[in-house]
Design a protein around this motif. Sequence first.
Motif, PDB file in Angstrom:
ATOM      1  N   GLU A 133       0.725   7.869  15.296  1.00 19.65           N
ATOM      2  CA  GLU A 133       0.945   7.325  14.211  1.00 19.65           C
ATOM      3  C   GLU A 133       2.193   7.420  13.700  1.00 19.65           C
ATOM      4  O   GLU A 133       3.017   8.108  14.186  1.00 19.65           O
ATOM      5  CB  GLU A 133       0.027   7.981  13.239  1.00 19.65           C
ATOM      6  CG  GLU A 133       0.467   9.644  13.022  1.00 19.65           C
ATOM      7  CD  GLU A 133      -0.361  10.126  11.866  1.00 19.65           C
ATOM      8  OE1 GLU A 133      -1.454  10.372  12.056  1.00 19.65           O
ATOM      9  OE2 GLU A 133       0.421  10.410  10.649  1.00 19.65           O
ATOM     10  N   THR A 161       3.512   7.216   9.718  1.00 18.56           N
ATOM     11  CA  THR A 161       3.211   6.721   8.407  1.00 18.56           C
ATOM     12  C   THR A 161       4.318   5.602   7.853  1.00 18.56           C
ATOM     13  O   THR A 161       3.899   5.068   7.033  1.00 18.56           O
ATOM     14  CB  THR A 161       3.191   8.154   7.650  1.00 18.56           C
ATOM     15  OG1 THR A 161       2.365   9.188   8.519  1.00 18.56           O
ATOM     16  CG2 THR A 161       2.675   7.916   6.240  1.00 18.56           C
ATOM     17  N   GLU A 215       3.571   2.377   8.756  1.00 17.42           N
ATOM     18  CA  GLU A 215       2.329   1.997   8.279  1.00 17.42           C
ATOM     19  C   GLU A 215       2.379   1.725   6.610  1.00 17.42           C
ATOM     20  O   GLU A 215       1.856   0.535   6.109  1.00 17.42           O
ATOM     21  CB  GLU A 215       1.183   2.839   8.213  1.00 17.42           C
ATOM     22  CG  GLU A 215       0.660   2.948   9.734  1.00 17.42           C
ATOM     23  CD  GLU A 215      -0.154   4.247  10.064  1.00 17.42           C
ATOM     24  OE1 GLU A 215      -0.953   4.620   9.216  1.00 17.42           O
ATOM     25  OE2 GLU A 215      -0.215   4.779  11.290  1.00 17.42           O
ATOM     26  N   VAL A 216       3.159   2.378   5.769  1.00 15.90           N
ATOM     27  CA  VAL A 216       3.239   2.339   4.692  1.00 15.90           C
ATOM     28  C   VAL A 216       4.093   0.909   4.241  1.00 15.90           C
ATOM     29  O   VAL A 216       3.736   0.002   3.526  1.00 15.90           O
ATOM     30  CB  VAL A 216       3.990   3.300   3.968  1.00 15.90           C
ATOM     31  CG1 VAL A 216       4.402   2.818   2.336  1.00 15.90           C
ATOM     32  CG2 VAL A 216       3.235   4.503   3.849  1.00 15.90           C
ATOM     33  N   THR A 265       2.091  -2.318   4.936  1.00 18.74           N
ATOM     34  CA  THR A 265       1.063  -2.382   3.809  1.00 18.74           C
ATOM     35  C   THR A 265       1.554  -3.020   2.747  1.00 18.74           C
ATOM     36  O   THR A 265       1.205  -3.991   1.887  1.00 18.74           O
ATOM     37  CB  THR A 265       0.259  -1.121   3.674  1.00 18.74           C
ATOM     38  OG1 THR A 265       0.021  -0.629   4.931  1.00 18.74           O
ATOM     39  CG2 THR A 265      -0.806  -1.426   2.827  1.00 18.74           C
ATOM     40  N   THR A 310       0.029 -18.562 -10.977  1.00 18.89           N
ATOM     41  CA  THR A 310      -0.471 -18.124 -12.275  1.00 18.89           C
ATOM     42  C   THR A 310       0.043 -19.212 -13.320  1.00 18.89           C
ATOM     43  O   THR A 310      -0.629 -19.470 -14.112  1.00 18.89           O
ATOM     44  CB  THR A 310      -0.275 -16.626 -12.539  1.00 18.89           C
ATOM     45  OG1 THR A 310      -0.895 -15.843 -11.336  1.00 18.89           O
ATOM     46  CG2 THR A 310      -1.132 -16.402 -13.878  1.00 18.89           C
ATOM     47  N   LYS A 356      -1.956 -21.492 -15.560  1.00 20.22           N
ATOM     48  CA  LYS A 356      -2.149 -21.460 -16.908  1.00 20.22           C
ATOM     49  C   LYS A 356      -2.113 -23.076 -17.461  1.00 20.22           C
ATOM     50  O   LYS A 356      -2.803 -23.277 -18.479  1.00 20.22           O
ATOM     51  CB  LYS A 356      -1.385 -20.747 -17.640  1.00 20.22           C
ATOM     52  CG  LYS A 356      -1.388 -19.350 -17.562  1.00 20.22           C
ATOM     53  CD  LYS A 356      -0.340 -18.274 -18.039  1.00 20.22           C
ATOM     54  CE  LYS A 356      -0.348 -18.803 -19.629  1.00 20.22           C
ATOM     55  NZ  LYS A 356       0.643 -17.830 -20.183  1.00 20.22           N
TER      56      LYS A 356
END
Lengths: 57, 382
Positions: free
Chosen positions: B88, B90, B93-94, B97, B112, B116
């Motif tokens: 792994e 980390t 991976e962070v 993501t 958005t 509106k």
Amino acid sequence: MLQVIKSVLAAFLGVQSEKNRQQDFQSRSPWPFIVTGVVMTLVFVLVVASVARWAAS
Amino acid sequence: MHSLLPFGRWLLVLCVIFASQVQAAAINTSSGWNLPPGVTSISQEIFSLHMIIFWICVAIAVVVFGVMFWSLFAYRKSKGAKPANFHENTTVEVIWTAVPLLILIAMAIPATATLKKIYDTSDADIDILVTGYQWRWHYQYVEEDLSFFSNLGTPRSQILGEEDKGDFYLLEVDNPLVVPVGKKIRFLFTSNDVIHAWWVPDLAIKKDTIPGFINESWTIIDEPGTYRGQCAELCGRDHAYMPIEVRAVSQETYDEWLEEQRQMLAEDAAGSQREWTMDELMDRGKGVYNTYCAACHQADGSGMPPAFPALKNNPMMITEEGRDAHIDAVLYGRSGTSMPAYSGTLSVADIAAVITYERNAWGNDAGDRVQPSEISEMLSDD
């Protein structure tokens, strides 16, 4: 406590290091994780709702 | 052995070909490959959003596949590459993501802002109630006390292949929706029977019309022109035969058109009182029949039994005794069948004419006339 919050945040993101995972499983009771998880989920929902409300206004 | 181009040059060539294709499609909007930019500020905003997000996707694809193909090539086994062996990471991976999360948020902000605007139906100049019917549209100008049906305008002979198809085959109507340019028009959508959807790509409007519900949308059209659309929710056998035609015209032309429509309504009202000749009734009845009845009962009255009974030689339509039942069926429909009630859809003159036509066309020889005044009397008795 900081360790628990960090682990809940890691769970939110879906990424946790093996070292922290081992450390979490040293804990005698799961309850701090469950309670912190529920509280932080509520906080997250409230933050998203207020951001949405702010964006719509 | 033929020699291969070095991998980097291959990749470059592929990227150039791909990019030029994509760019051509994006610029040449009439190519039919891309979303149409449309004719309103909202539709153009939606188009730019679509293009921004498209290019973000292209950039991501180039980076991800670039790294992947480069790794495959540069670290291939035949060159003596040794696989790393770890479980792994980390940090990585962070990153993988968090980066998509940030990209999604960055996409959501402009989206958005546009959403509106799309939902802001306030301060409209004109309100139009759009009602879906099987299989036609009904438009009601709320402030003008004006309403009418908009039916398929393509002749049946084109549909049946007896004639060449026109330029706007299945995209033309008898009574288009006419609106002035530069005015904010609010649409209210509902349905009389099943769920339809009112879809005009150039206006970037696609709204479901649902019985018992009101959906809203709005538009301001700047360019005069004719904008066409179709029903976008499968609604039964003639789903493909209920197109939408919106004509955006100058304010003057719009006012003239309104005046014309009012005169036609007044003439129609006057016509329901006088006595009509057989020829008048047959002539009008044929037009009404072909628009409203022929899809099921066929232009020659032969029907499609057992679902849609034949009207030719139908006992109801060739005898004096059947007359009341015949009128009743057209006015109120036949429960348990797909025959709808026309008392709320057609004018009394149309109803009288189409019944007269059905009793005297295709060899039917009832010989009697049904007068508009007779129908309006029956309706006022209810």
